[in-house]
Design a protein around this motif. Sequence first.
Motif, PDB file in Angstrom:
ATOM      1  N   SER A 131      28.313  37.818  42.387  1.00 47.00           N
ATOM      2  CA  SER A 131      27.991  39.211  42.071  1.00 47.00           C
ATOM      3  C   SER A 131      26.538  39.387  41.661  1.00 47.00           C
ATOM      4  O   SER A 131      25.968  40.472  41.811  1.00 47.00           O
ATOM      5  N   ASN A 132      25.935  38.327  41.113  1.00 52.83           N
ATOM      6  CA  ASN A 132      24.511  38.358  40.746  1.00 52.83           C
ATOM      7  C   ASN A 132      24.174  39.599  39.922  1.00 52.83           C
ATOM      8  O   ASN A 132      23.234  40.349  40.229  1.00 52.83           O
ATOM      9  N   LEU A 133      24.951  39.821  38.866  1.00 51.49           N
ATOM     10  CA  LEU A 133      24.714  40.982  38.016  1.00 51.49           C
ATOM     11  C   LEU A 133      23.349  40.881  37.339  1.00 51.49           C
ATOM     12  O   LEU A 133      22.992  39.854  36.771  1.00 51.49           O
ATOM     13  N   LYS A 134      22.602  41.966  37.400  1.00 46.55           N
ATOM     14  CA  LYS A 134      21.307  42.025  36.737  1.00 46.55           C
ATOM     15  C   LYS A 134      21.476  42.595  35.330  1.00 46.55           C
ATOM     16  O   LYS A 134      22.544  43.104  34.975  1.00 46.55           O
ATOM     17  N   LEU A 135      20.436  42.503  34.541  1.00 41.90           N
ATOM     18  CA  LEU A 135      20.497  42.958  33.153  1.00 41.90           C
ATOM     19  C   LEU A 135      20.989  44.391  33.074  1.00 41.90           C
ATOM     20  O   LEU A 135      20.458  45.283  33.736  1.00 41.90           O
ATOM     21  N   GLY A 136      22.023  44.610  32.277  1.00 41.65           N
ATOM     22  CA  GLY A 136      22.544  45.958  32.070  1.00 41.65           C
ATOM     23  C   GLY A 136      23.538  46.424  33.106  1.00 41.65           C
ATOM     24  O   GLY A 136      24.146  47.488  32.932  1.00 41.65           O
ATOM     25  N   GLU A 137      23.722  45.674  34.188  1.00 39.00           N
ATOM     26  CA  GLU A 137      24.692  46.067  35.219  1.00 39.00           C
ATOM     27  C   GLU A 137      26.104  45.671  34.788  1.00 39.00           C
ATOM     28  O   GLU A 137      26.309  44.701  34.057  1.00 39.00           O
ATOM     29  N   SER A 138      27.084  46.424  35.280  1.00 35.91           N
ATOM     30  CA  SER A 138      28.470  46.227  34.871  1.00 35.91           C
ATOM     31  C   SER A 138      29.372  45.930  36.055  1.00 35.91           C
ATOM     32  O   SER A 138      29.042  46.210  37.203  1.00 35.91           O
ATOM     33  N   ALA A 139      30.536  45.367  35.720  1.00 38.38           N
ATOM     34  CA  ALA A 139      31.570  45.083  36.712  1.00 38.38           C
ATOM     35  C   ALA A 139      32.891  45.598  36.179  1.00 38.38           C
ATOM     36  O   ALA A 139      33.204  45.455  34.999  1.00 38.38           O
ATOM     37  N   ILE A 140      33.683  46.209  37.058  1.00 41.32           N
ATOM     38  CA  ILE A 140      35.036  46.629  36.712  1.00 41.32           C
ATOM     39  C   ILE A 140      35.989  45.905  37.657  1.00 41.32           C
ATOM     40  O   ILE A 140      35.881  46.026  38.881  1.00 41.32           O
ATOM     41  N   LEU A 141      36.879  45.116  37.080  1.00 37.70           N
ATOM     42  CA  LEU A 141      37.728  44.219  37.852  1.00 37.70           C
ATOM     43  C   LEU A 141      39.199  44.539  37.622  1.00 37.70           C
ATOM     44  O   LEU A 141      39.607  44.886  36.505  1.00 37.70           O
ATOM     45  N   LEU A 142      39.986  44.381  38.670  1.00 40.74           N
ATOM     46  CA  LEU A 142      41.441  44.483  38.569  1.00 40.74           C
ATOM     47  C   LEU A 142      41.981  43.066  38.391  1.00 40.74           C
ATOM     48  O   LEU A 142      41.810  42.214  39.268  1.00 40.74           O
ATOM     49  N   VAL A 143      42.627  42.814  37.235  1.00 46.24           N
ATOM     50  CA  VAL A 143      43.040  41.460  36.869  1.00 46.24           C
ATOM     51  C   VAL A 143      44.479  41.486  36.357  1.00 46.24           C
ATOM     52  O   VAL A 143      44.880  42.418  35.649  1.00 46.24           O
ATOM     53  N   ASN A 144      45.249  40.468  36.689  1.00 47.82           N
ATOM     54  CA  ASN A 144      46.617  40.360  36.190  1.00 47.82           C
ATOM     55  C   ASN A 144      46.616  40.190  34.669  1.00 47.82           C
ATOM     56  O   ASN A 144      45.801  39.443  34.118  1.00 47.82           O
ATOM     57  N   ASN A 145      47.547  40.852  33.999  1.00 45.44           N
ATOM     58  CA  ASN A 145      47.644  40.736  32.543  1.00 45.44           C
ATOM     59  C   ASN A 145      47.850  39.296  32.096  1.00 45.44           C
ATOM     60  O   ASN A 145      47.311  38.855  31.078  1.00 45.44           O
ATOM     61  N   SER A 146      48.641  38.553  32.852  1.00 54.47           N
ATOM     62  CA  SER A 146      48.918  37.165  32.475  1.00 54.47           C
ATOM     63  C   SER A 146      47.648  36.333  32.449  1.00 54.47           C
ATOM     64  O   SER A 146      47.495  35.435  31.606  1.00 54.47           O
ATOM     65  N   ASP A 147      46.710  36.621  33.346  1.00 50.63           N
ATOM     66  CA  ASP A 147      45.444  35.885  33.358  1.00 50.63           C
ATOM     67  C   ASP A 147      44.567  36.261  32.163  1.00 50.63           C
ATOM     68  O   ASP A 147      43.879  35.412  31.593  1.00 50.63           O
ATOM     69  N   LEU A 148      44.609  37.529  31.784  1.00 54.87           N
ATOM     70  CA  LEU A 148      43.812  37.964  30.638  1.00 54.87           C
ATOM     71  C   LEU A 148      44.340  37.394  29.327  1.00 54.87           C
ATOM     72  O   LEU A 148      43.611  37.316  28.336  1.00 54.87           O
ATOM     73  N   GLN A 149      45.607  37.010  29.323  1.00 56.82           N
ATOM     74  CA  GLN A 149      46.217  36.445  28.123  1.00 56.82           C
ATOM     75  C   GLN A 149      46.169  34.918  28.113  1.00 56.82           C
ATOM     76  O   GLN A 149      46.655  34.287  27.169  1.00 56.82           O
ATOM     77  N   SER A 150      45.578  34.329  29.129  1.00 59.10           N
ATOM     78  CA  SER A 150      45.554  32.877  29.252  1.00 59.10           C
ATOM     79  C   SER A 150      44.382  32.259  28.508  1.00 59.10           C
ATOM     80  O   SER A 150      43.397  32.944  28.172  1.00 59.10           O
ATOM     81  N   ASN A 151      44.474  30.961  28.255  1.00 55.32           N
ATOM     82  CA  ASN A 151      43.370  30.232  27.629  1.00 55.32           C
ATOM     83  C   ASN A 151      42.138  30.219  28.528  1.00 55.32           C
ATOM     84  O   ASN A 151      41.004  30.154  28.042  1.00 55.32           O
ATOM     85  N   SER A 152      42.378  30.292  29.835  1.00 57.44           N
ATOM     86  CA  SER A 152      41.263  30.262  30.788  1.00 57.44           C
ATOM     87  C   SER A 152      40.313  31.425  30.566  1.00 57.44           C
ATOM     88  O   SER A 152      39.091  31.292  30.689  1.00 57.44           O
ATOM     89  N   PHE A 153      40.875  32.606  30.248  1.00 61.87           N
ATOM     90  CA  PHE A 153      40.028  33.788  30.064  1.00 61.87           C
ATOM     91  C   PHE A 153      39.077  33.603  28.890  1.00 61.87           C
ATOM     92  O   PHE A 153      37.878  33.902  28.984  1.00 61.87           O
ATOM     93  N   ALA A 154      39.595  33.088  27.782  1.00 59.43           N
ATOM     94  CA  ALA A 154      38.732  32.846  26.618  1.00 59.43           C
ATOM     95  C   ALA A 154      37.639  31.835  26.937  1.00 59.43           C
ATOM     96  O   ALA A 154      36.479  31.987  26.510  1.00 59.43           O
ATOM     97  N   GLU A 155      37.991  30.817  27.700  1.00 57.25           N
ATOM     98  CA  GLU A 155      37.001  29.799  28.073  1.00 57.25           C
ATOM     99  C   GLU A 155      35.942  30.376  28.996  1.00 57.25           C
ATOM    100  O   GLU A 155      34.756  30.032  28.899  1.00 57.25           O
ATOM    101  N   ILE A 156      36.356  31.258  29.886  1.00 51.69           N
ATOM    102  CA  ILE A 156      35.409  31.884  30.820  1.00 51.69           C
ATOM    103  C   ILE A 156      34.392  32.727  30.062  1.00 51.69           C
ATOM    104  O   ILE A 156      33.191  32.682  30.326  1.00 51.69           O
TER     105      ILE A 156
END
Length: 263
Positions: free
Chosen positions: A164-189
């Motif tokens: 995505s090569n986000l530049k300073l101040g740019e944003s991303a809006i992502l569609l993500v499964n709830n289970s992934d957002l609750q995983s340890n992987s998300f915190a590590e990311i």
Amino acid sequence: MKPENLVKAVKILDNHIPKELDDPNSIAQAAEKLELKNFNQSELVNGFNLFFAQRFEDRLQIFNRITPPVIGDLMALVTEKLGLAKQQIFDPEIVFPDLIFQFASHFGRSVYGRAADPIIDASLKKLANIYRFDFTDSDHGKIVVSRILGIDFAAEMNHFFKASNLKLGESAILLVNNSDLQSNSFAEILKKNKNMALLAIIELPTKLFKHSEMRSSLLILRRKVDNEKVTAQVLLAQIPELSNKEDFSKFVSQLETWKKENL
């Protein structure tokens, strides 16, 4: 968008695109020959997306990559209310050519993206021409919109940040499964990508999903500005059922209030 025109657009596609065409690129190639000038951009995008859902309903490998149009509409609403839209809409990893165009139909912006699947990738320019989008890459400020399938969540997210090569101040809006957002992987990311700020996690209405394990949220991230000392309070919200107009109006007000206080 006129409902009668939407129905008409779907019927034209169903009647004139041969049943044996079973991939987005072949369908887009056939649709380029149809007379569709009487439909506006929103009618074309919604019509094609409904047609794709019908055409691939029995092919789960493809159907599972299709995003219901209402989700793209909600992503656009949240982006607009939070003032995150930029001059270009970009998806570095398109999984199916529906979400980015559904989202973009709410903004007068140029669109660009890439897909790892060569068939999907080949369809993008054709569909953009049919929908009358400017499909070109540029150096202008961008909002990144994408879907994370969650087949290998950590790998997908790491690839997303790189591509995505986000530049300073740019944003991303992502569609993500709830289970992934609750995983340890998300915190590590989040810990690993310290230059990214978590702005919001907004849970989508429960009735949009047939099964609880499919429930998803909108994840909003922003590339931190150099020497940024003040961190916005993370917005945690639930989009109410769309039939509840009063609660939905309160949700929109919540977005607007959070923007005034944090952005």
